[in-house]
Design a protein around this motif. Structure first.
Motif, short mmCIF file in Angstrom:
data_model
loop_
_atom_site.label_atom_id
_atom_site.label_comp_id
_atom_site.label_asym_id
_atom_site.label_seq_id
_atom_site.Cartn_x
_atom_site.Cartn_y
_atom_site.Cartn_z
N ALA A 229 0.83 -1.20 0.00
CA ALA A 229 0.00 0.00 0.00
C ALA A 229 0.87 1.25 0.00
O ALA A 229 0.56 2.24 -0.66
N VAL A 230 1.98 1.20 0.75
CA VAL A 230 2.91 2.34 0.74
C VAL A 230 3.52 2.51 -0.65
O VAL A 230 3.70 3.63 -1.13
N SER A 231 3.81 1.39 -1.31
CA SER A 231 4.34 1.46 -2.68
C SER A 231 3.33 2.13 -3.60
O SER A 231 3.70 2.89 -4.51
N ALA A 232 2.05 1.86 -3.38
CA ALA A 232 1.02 2.50 -4.19
C ALA A 232 1.04 4.01 -3.97
O ALA A 232 0.89 4.80 -4.91
N ILE A 233 1.26 4.43 -2.73
CA ILE A 233 1.26 5.85 -2.41
C ILE A 233 2.43 6.56 -3.08
O ILE A 233 2.38 7.76 -3.35
N GLU A 234 3.50 5.80 -3.38
CA GLU A 234 4.62 6.39 -4.12
C GLU A 234 4.16 6.96 -5.45
O GLU A 234 4.70 7.95 -5.94
N HIS A 235 3.18 6.32 -6.07
CA HIS A 235 2.65 6.80 -7.35
C HIS A 235 1.72 8.00 -7.16
O HIS A 235 1.40 8.70 -8.11
N LEU A 236 1.28 8.21 -5.93
CA LEU A 236 0.29 9.25 -5.64
C LEU A 236 0.94 10.56 -5.20
O LEU A 236 0.51 11.64 -5.59
N ALA A 237 1.99 10.45 -4.39
CA ALA A 237 2.56 11.62 -3.73
C ALA A 237 3.33 12.51 -4.70
O ALA A 237 4.17 12.04 -5.46
N ASP A 238 3.03 13.79 -4.64
CA ASP A 238 3.83 14.80 -5.36
C ASP A 238 4.72 15.57 -4.39
O ASP A 238 5.66 16.25 -4.80
N CYS A 239 4.39 15.48 -3.10
CA CYS A 239 5.21 16.09 -2.05
C CYS A 239 4.91 15.36 -0.75
O CYS A 239 3.76 15.02 -0.46
N MET A 240 5.97 15.10 0.03
CA MET A 240 5.81 14.47 1.34
C MET A 240 6.10 15.51 2.42
O MET A 240 7.13 16.17 2.38
N LEU A 241 5.19 15.63 3.37
CA LEU A 241 5.45 16.41 4.57
C LEU A 241 5.65 15.42 5.72
O LEU A 241 4.71 14.73 6.10
N VAL A 242 6.87 15.32 6.22
CA VAL A 242 7.14 14.45 7.35
C VAL A 242 7.14 15.31 8.61
O VAL A 242 7.98 16.19 8.78
N MET A 243 6.16 15.06 9.46
CA MET A 243 5.99 15.88 10.65
C MET A 243 6.66 15.22 11.84
O MET A 243 6.51 14.01 12.06
N VAL A 244 7.40 16.01 12.61
CA VAL A 244 8.05 15.50 13.82
C VAL A 244 7.67 16.38 15.01
O VAL A 244 7.30 17.55 14.84
N ASP A 245 7.75 15.80 16.18
CA ASP A 245 7.45 16.50 17.42
C ASP A 245 8.72 16.53 18.27
O ASP A 245 9.04 15.56 18.96
N PRO A 246 9.49 17.62 18.20
CA PRO A 246 10.75 17.68 18.95
C PRO A 246 10.57 17.60 20.46
O PRO A 246 11.52 17.27 21.17
N THR A 247 9.36 17.89 20.96
CA THR A 247 9.14 17.87 22.41
C THR A 247 9.07 16.45 22.95
O THR A 247 9.23 16.23 24.14
N GLY A 248 8.79 15.48 22.06
CA GLY A 248 8.63 14.10 22.52
C GLY A 248 7.30 13.85 23.20
O GLY A 248 7.05 12.74 23.69
N GLU A 249 6.44 14.86 23.25
CA GLU A 249 5.14 14.69 23.90
C GLU A 249 4.24 13.69 23.17
O GLU A 249 3.27 13.19 23.73
N CYS A 250 4.59 13.41 21.93
CA CYS A 250 3.80 12.44 21.16
C CYS A 250 3.97 11.02 21.70
O CYS A 250 3.19 10.12 21.38
N GLY A 251 5.01 10.82 22.51
CA GLY A 251 5.26 9.49 23.06
C GLY A 251 6.36 8.73 22.37
O GLY A 251 6.64 7.57 22.72
N TYR A 252 7.01 9.38 21.39
CA TYR A 252 8.09 8.73 20.65
C TYR A 252 9.32 9.62 20.69
O TYR A 252 9.22 10.83 20.42
N PRO A 253 10.49 9.06 20.99
CA PRO A 253 11.70 9.88 21.04
C PRO A 253 12.02 10.45 19.67
O PRO A 253 11.71 9.86 18.64
N ILE A 254 12.66 11.62 19.69
CA ILE A 254 12.96 12.30 18.44
C ILE A 254 13.86 11.46 17.55
O ILE A 254 13.74 11.49 16.31
N ASP A 255 14.76 10.66 18.13
CA ASP A 255 15.64 9.82 17.31
C ASP A 255 14.82 8.84 16.47
O ASP A 255 15.13 8.60 15.30
N SER A 256 13.81 8.25 17.08
CA SER A 256 12.95 7.31 16.33
C SER A 256 12.18 8.03 15.24
O SER A 256 12.01 7.52 14.12
#
Length: 327
Positions: A229-256
């Motif tokens: 399904a991700v491979s299918a999205i490769e044909h769809l995306a014209d731009c990727m916005l990768v969002m990160v939360d530097p505060t870590g409040e999301c529950g995931y460390p910034i390194d991950s």
């Protein structure tokens, strides 16, 4: 969407019952040899036409389906198996016509009892042909049910795909910048809904997609269906916005989060990938670790730089609509 109007595929039993009941009515309207001929022609035509319609209702995956929909379909159903089933059904359609052509002459120059015997033989062969493809008809209908409710995504519209770990603000961003609020639909390969919205710039409609369950965890944690399904999205995306939360409040460390960003950038290497540090109201931009290397900081909560990020995505796409030729 190319799958939404697919008709229900009859079972072999339903098709046989339909053909023979219509044939019986056709026979009652006539008499003698003509009745037997009419019954055979009616039954054979209904079987052949209905089976052919089953096949022609489907798009040609090689020529009619956008690569996005082809790979998406193949993530949900086995397209090769579906093609084989459609081929078997078309074979049965042709065999029904051949049986009609073989037996019809035998019904013309004989007595009624012999004609009835030949017609019953033909009916038995027609039923046998349809029963041979019972599994194929069932698989085609199952595939139709799995595919017809896919969300309405237009692969020809310029598209921004938003990625990142859960709780970093992806859905809030999509809802904030699009006219639709919380517009979601579920794919068969994920229990979570796909977020989909639209916005316009300079009379051009853009599509923005949030893909929870697919692009919110590392590739090694995805199953085979999700990976396709991700491979299918490769044909769809014209731009990727990768969002990160530097505060870590999301529950995931910034390194991950950064590892996920790097894996997405590697997979979508032919697509502009922008790193966006969200929740800027809770950190100082100057304090960001160099490893974050965010292209933009923003806060959906305070509406800070949201429009800037959206405009950057539009600019990265650089979409030029096709204009009619001006001679």
């Amino acid at each position: 969407m190319i799958f939404e109007d697919l008709p229900t595929t009859p079972t072999s039993e339903e098709l046989i019952d339909k053909a023979f009941s219509r044939a019986a009515r056709a026979g009652k309207a006539k008499g003698g040899l003509e009745a037997q001929q009419s019954m055979l022609q009616t039954a054979a035509n209904i079987i052949s036409d209905n089976l052919e319609n089953v096949v022609t209702a489907w798009p040609d995956f090689e020529y009619d389906a956008h690569p996005f929909y082809y790979e998406l379909a193949d993530a949900i159903v086995d397209v090769d198996e579906l093609r084989q089933s459609l081929s078997e059904v078309m074979w049965a359609s042709r065999k029904a016509r051949e049986i009609h052509e073989e037996y019809q002459p035998r019904l013309r120059k004989t007595d009624v009892d012999t004609a009835r015997k030949h017609r019953k033989q033909a009916f038995a062969r027609l039923a046998d042909i349809v029963e041979q493809i019972d599994d194929d008809l069932l698989y085609i209908n199952e595939s139709r049910n799995d595919l017809r409710d896919l969300p309405e995504i237009n692969p020809d519209e310029p598209t921004i795909v938003v990625a990142g770990y859960p709780n970093v603000g992806k859905s809030s961003f999509v809802n904030d910048v699009t006219s639709a609020r919380g517009e979601t639909a579920s794919y068969p390969f994920t229990t979570k809904g796909i977020g989909l919205g639209h916005f316009e710039r300079d009379h051009i409609r853009y599509q923005i997609v949030d893909t929870p369950g697919l692009l919110d965890r590392p590739p090694q944690d995805r199953n085979a269906i999700e990976s396709q399904a991700v491979s299918a999205i490769e044909h769809l995306a014209d731009c990727m916005l990768v969002m990160v939360d530097p505060t870590g409040e999301c529950g995931y460390p910034i390194d991950s989060q950064l590892e996920l960003r790097d894996s997405i950038a590697a997979q979508f290497e032919d697509v502009p990938v922008l790193t966006v540090a969200n929740k800027a109201d809770r950190f100082e931009a100057d304090d960001l670790d160099d490893a974050v290397a965010a292209d933009y900081t923003m806060s959906v909560t305070t509406d800070s730089n949201v429009e800037t990020v959206l405009e950057a995505a539009v600019e990265a796409i650089g979409y030029e609509p096709e204009l009619p030729f001006d001679g």
